[in-house]
Scaffold this active site. Structure first.
Site, PDB file in Angstrom:
ATOM      1  N   CYS A  96       0.838  -1.202   0.000  1.00 36.32           N
ATOM      2  CA  CYS A  96       0.000   0.000   0.000  1.00 36.32           C
ATOM      3  C   CYS A  96       0.873   1.251   0.000  1.00 36.32           C
ATOM      4  O   CYS A  96       1.412   1.635   1.044  1.00 36.32           O
ATOM      5  CB  CYS A  96      -0.914  -0.035   1.217  1.00 36.32           C
ATOM      6  SG  CYS A  96      -1.916   1.440   1.407  1.00 36.32           S
ATOM      7  N   CYS A 131      -0.316   4.024   2.262  1.00 38.86           N
ATOM      8  CA  CYS A 131      -0.038   3.779   3.683  1.00 38.86           C
ATOM      9  C   CYS A 131       1.433   4.014   4.007  1.00 38.86           C
ATOM     10  O   CYS A 131       1.767   4.595   5.034  1.00 38.86           O
ATOM     11  CB  CYS A 131      -0.370   2.337   4.058  1.00 38.86           C
ATOM     12  SG  CYS A 131      -1.982   1.775   3.531  1.00 38.86           S
ATOM     13  N   ASP A 132       2.322   3.535   3.168  1.00 41.31           N
ATOM     14  CA  ASP A 132       3.732   3.415   3.559  1.00 41.31           C
ATOM     15  C   ASP A 132       4.708   4.246   2.733  1.00 41.31           C
ATOM     16  O   ASP A 132       5.894   4.307   3.082  1.00 41.31           O
ATOM     17  CB  ASP A 132       4.158   1.941   3.473  1.00 41.31           C
ATOM     18  CG  ASP A 132       3.366   1.072   4.438  1.00 41.31           C
ATOM     19  OD1 ASP A 132       2.980   1.589   5.495  1.00 41.31           O
ATOM     20  OD2 ASP A 132       3.141  -0.108   4.132  1.00 41.31           O
TER      21      ASP A 132
HETATM   22  P1  FAD Z   1      -9.927  -6.255   7.434  1.00 39.06           P
HETATM   23  O1  FAD Z   1      -9.071  -5.376   8.239  1.00 39.06           O
HETATM   24  O2  FAD Z   1      -9.293  -7.076   6.369  1.00 39.06           O
HETATM   25  O3  FAD Z   1     -10.691  -7.219   8.433  1.00 39.06           O
HETATM   26  C1  FAD Z   1     -11.506  -8.252   7.969  1.00 39.06           C
HETATM   27  C2  FAD Z   1     -11.810  -9.187   9.109  1.00 39.06           C
HETATM   28  O4  FAD Z   1     -12.739 -10.179   8.721  1.00 39.06           O
HETATM   29  C3  FAD Z   1     -10.595  -9.918   9.629  1.00 39.06           C
HETATM   30  O5  FAD Z   1     -10.585  -9.858  11.013  1.00 39.06           O
HETATM   31  C4  FAD Z   1     -10.836 -11.335   9.145  1.00 39.06           C
HETATM   32  O6  FAD Z   1     -10.238 -12.291   9.938  1.00 39.06           O
HETATM   33  C5  FAD Z   1     -12.351 -11.394   9.292  1.00 39.06           C
HETATM   34  N1  FAD Z   1     -12.963 -12.522   8.607  1.00 39.06           N
HETATM   35  C6  FAD Z   1     -12.828 -12.911   7.314  1.00 39.06           C
HETATM   36  N2  FAD Z   1     -13.536 -14.018   7.094  1.00 39.06           N
HETATM   37  C7  FAD Z   1     -14.140 -14.337   8.266  1.00 39.06           C
HETATM   38  C8  FAD Z   1     -15.005 -15.396   8.700  1.00 39.06           C
HETATM   39  N3  FAD Z   1     -15.409 -16.370   7.862  1.00 39.06           N
HETATM   40  N4  FAD Z   1     -15.422 -15.421   9.993  1.00 39.06           N
HETATM   41  C9  FAD Z   1     -15.039 -14.455  10.868  1.00 39.06           C
HETATM   42  N5  FAD Z   1     -14.220 -13.423  10.506  1.00 39.06           N
HETATM   43  C10 FAD Z   1     -13.783 -13.389   9.239  1.00 39.06           C
HETATM   44  N6  FAD Z   1      -4.624   1.240   5.875  1.00 39.06           N
HETATM   45  C11 FAD Z   1      -4.401   2.481   6.369  1.00 39.06           C
HETATM   46  O7  FAD Z   1      -5.322   3.298   6.404  1.00 39.06           O
HETATM   47  N7  FAD Z   1      -3.170   2.814   6.872  1.00 39.06           N
HETATM   48  C12 FAD Z   1      -2.120   1.955   6.897  1.00 39.06           C
HETATM   49  O8  FAD Z   1      -1.016   2.301   7.342  1.00 39.06           O
HETATM   50  C13 FAD Z   1      -2.330   0.649   6.383  1.00 39.06           C
HETATM   51  N8  FAD Z   1      -1.338  -0.281   6.386  1.00 39.06           N
HETATM   52  C14 FAD Z   1      -1.583  -1.535   5.934  1.00 39.06           C
HETATM   53  C15 FAD Z   1      -0.564  -2.491   6.014  1.00 39.06           C
HETATM   54  C16 FAD Z   1      -0.796  -3.782   5.590  1.00 39.06           C
HETATM   55  C17 FAD Z   1       0.317  -4.790   5.690  1.00 39.06           C
HETATM   56  C18 FAD Z   1      -2.058  -4.143   5.063  1.00 39.06           C
HETATM   57  C19 FAD Z   1      -2.314  -5.552   4.592  1.00 39.06           C
HETATM   58  C20 FAD Z   1      -3.076  -3.196   4.971  1.00 39.06           C
HETATM   59  C21 FAD Z   1      -2.839  -1.880   5.396  1.00 39.06           C
HETATM   60  N9  FAD Z   1      -3.834  -0.916   5.333  1.00 39.06           N
HETATM   61  C22 FAD Z   1      -3.631   0.331   5.865  1.00 39.06           C
HETATM   62  C23 FAD Z   1      -5.154  -1.213   4.770  1.00 39.06           C
HETATM   63  C24 FAD Z   1      -6.144  -1.516   5.911  1.00 39.06           C
HETATM   64  O9  FAD Z   1      -5.587  -2.466   6.760  1.00 39.06           O
HETATM   65  C25 FAD Z   1      -7.463  -2.004   5.346  1.00 39.06           C
HETATM   66  O10 FAD Z   1      -7.978  -1.057   4.446  1.00 39.06           O
HETATM   67  C26 FAD Z   1      -8.471  -2.238   6.476  1.00 39.06           C
HETATM   68  O11 FAD Z   1      -7.960  -3.110   7.450  1.00 39.06           O
HETATM   69  C27 FAD Z   1      -9.776  -2.798   5.931  1.00 39.06           C
HETATM   70  O12 FAD Z   1     -10.631  -2.995   6.996  1.00 39.06           O
HETATM   71  P2  FAD Z   1     -11.822  -4.054   6.946  1.00 39.06           P
HETATM   72  O13 FAD Z   1     -12.454  -3.992   8.287  1.00 39.06           O
HETATM   73  O14 FAD Z   1     -12.646  -3.821   5.757  1.00 39.06           O
HETATM   74  O15 FAD Z   1     -11.128  -5.468   6.705  1.00 39.06           O
END
Ligand code: FAD
Length: 306
Positions: free
Chosen positions: A132, A135-136
């Protein structure tokens, strides 16, 4: 019978939980047994989430969100949803052999960045390997970077990174690009960006920080090392939708289809939020905002039930 079951514990799921709990809806959060806290559990500093002037470690931010949701009565369970029955007024959420029933479901399972599957990639994630640029990118001022990929996102990430980096090399496995001509032209015209085509990344080098990549020429088979300080992997992402295939409408991007700016899916009483509905922005703060929308939509839906 529960009012709200939230599937997923990233910023979208926990923010939905905070709002639903504060609306006295006693949400259950099925947070996953292995990945509770979502994508930010796998990173180090998060510098762009508002409210943390010094930045915050990803796991700390997610633990804070969990505690905030629990403070208002959210029931966070470290369990995986295995199956969903979404038709009709009563939604059935299977957690292994147990079946929970709810009037509404908020689906917030996020999206997984595609990985190269290289040993160095996991070891150096957060230590020079990123998915990303938004992000970084800021951490790579005057550094030499590689962006891996050949589509629009690779061009966009590379162009964005030139704001910080000394040089950006786009490494692509073929000679033709999937990127749109406009995006490709823009990257090609940028003096900081160069291209290495027909090149397969065999590994990312370095023990505790990225020192380079090992490339294999797809035509000649020759290998060489390219010294760099950072690697951005831009080969796409997969929304985690397998539980709802055939049950909810899915867009051409693979995300769950929602109506306009809302979280309403194609099935009444089922709402979706975060990266699983977002082909474009995919940030912690946009996911959190989207979780808010879903909780408010669920609240309005429940208020209108007979
Ligand atoms: P997610 O954070 O992906 O969470 C989804 C959740 O659903 C997880 O807990 C997963 O386990 C759960 N899940 C999936 N399937 C199931 C199931 N069957 N049963 C129960 N639970 C389930 N964004 C920023 O704004 N700033 C940053 O610095 C940044 N750094 C990042 C660094 C990395 C390495 C990564 C990978 C991403 C980064 N991002 C950053 C992006 C950010 O993390 C995502 O945009 C954000 O986390 C999305 O949130 P979400 O709640 O939609 O999904």
């Amino acid at each position: 019978m529960h009012d709200v079951i939230i599937i997923g514990s990233g910023p979208a799921g926990y923010t939905a939980a905070i709002y639903a709990a504060r609306a006295n809806l006693a949400p259950i959060v099925l947070a996953s047994s292995v990945e509770a806290g979502g994508d930010l559990m796998t990173t180090t500093e998060v510098d762009n989430f508002p409210g943390f002037p010094e930045g915050v470690m990803g796991p700390d931010l997610m633990f804070n969100m969990q505690q905030q949701a629990e403070r208002f009565g959210a029931d966070v369970r470290l369990e995986d949803v295995t199956e969903l029955e979404l038709d009709g007024p009563v939604k059935k959420v299977h957690v292994g052999a147990e079946v929970l029933e709810a009037r509404t479901v908020i689906f917030a399972t996020g999206s997984a960045y595609r990985r190269l599957g290289l040993p160095g990639e996991d070891r150096l994630s957060g230590h020079g390997v990123s998915w990303c640029a938004t992000c970084d990118g800021f951490f790579f001022k005057e550094k030499h970077l590689v962006v891996i990929g050949g589509g629009d996102s690779a061009m966009e990430e590379a162009t964005f990174l030139t704001k910080f980096a000394a040089t950006v090399t786009i490494v692509h496995r073929s000679e033709t690009f999937r990127a749109s001509p406009a995006m490709l032209d823009r990257a090609q015209a940028d003096p900081k960006i160069s291209f290495v085509t027909n090149a397969i990344v065999e590994d990312i080098l370095g023990e505790s920080a990225v020192e380079g990549v090992r490339l294999r020429d797809a035509v000649t088979g020759e290998t060489r090392e390219l010294p760099v300080d950072g690697v951005f992997v831009a080969i796409g992402s997969d929304p985690r939708t397998h539980l709802v295939h055939g049950k909810l409408d899915i867009t051409a991007d693979g995300t769950i289809a929602v109506a306009g700016r809302s979280s309403l899916t194609s099935v009444p009483g089922v709402f979706a939020a975060g990266d699983v509905i977002d082909p474009t922005y995919r940030q912690a703060i946009t996911a959190a905002g989207s979780g808010t929308v879903a909780a408010l939509d669920a609240q309005h839906y429940l208020a209108e039930l007979p």
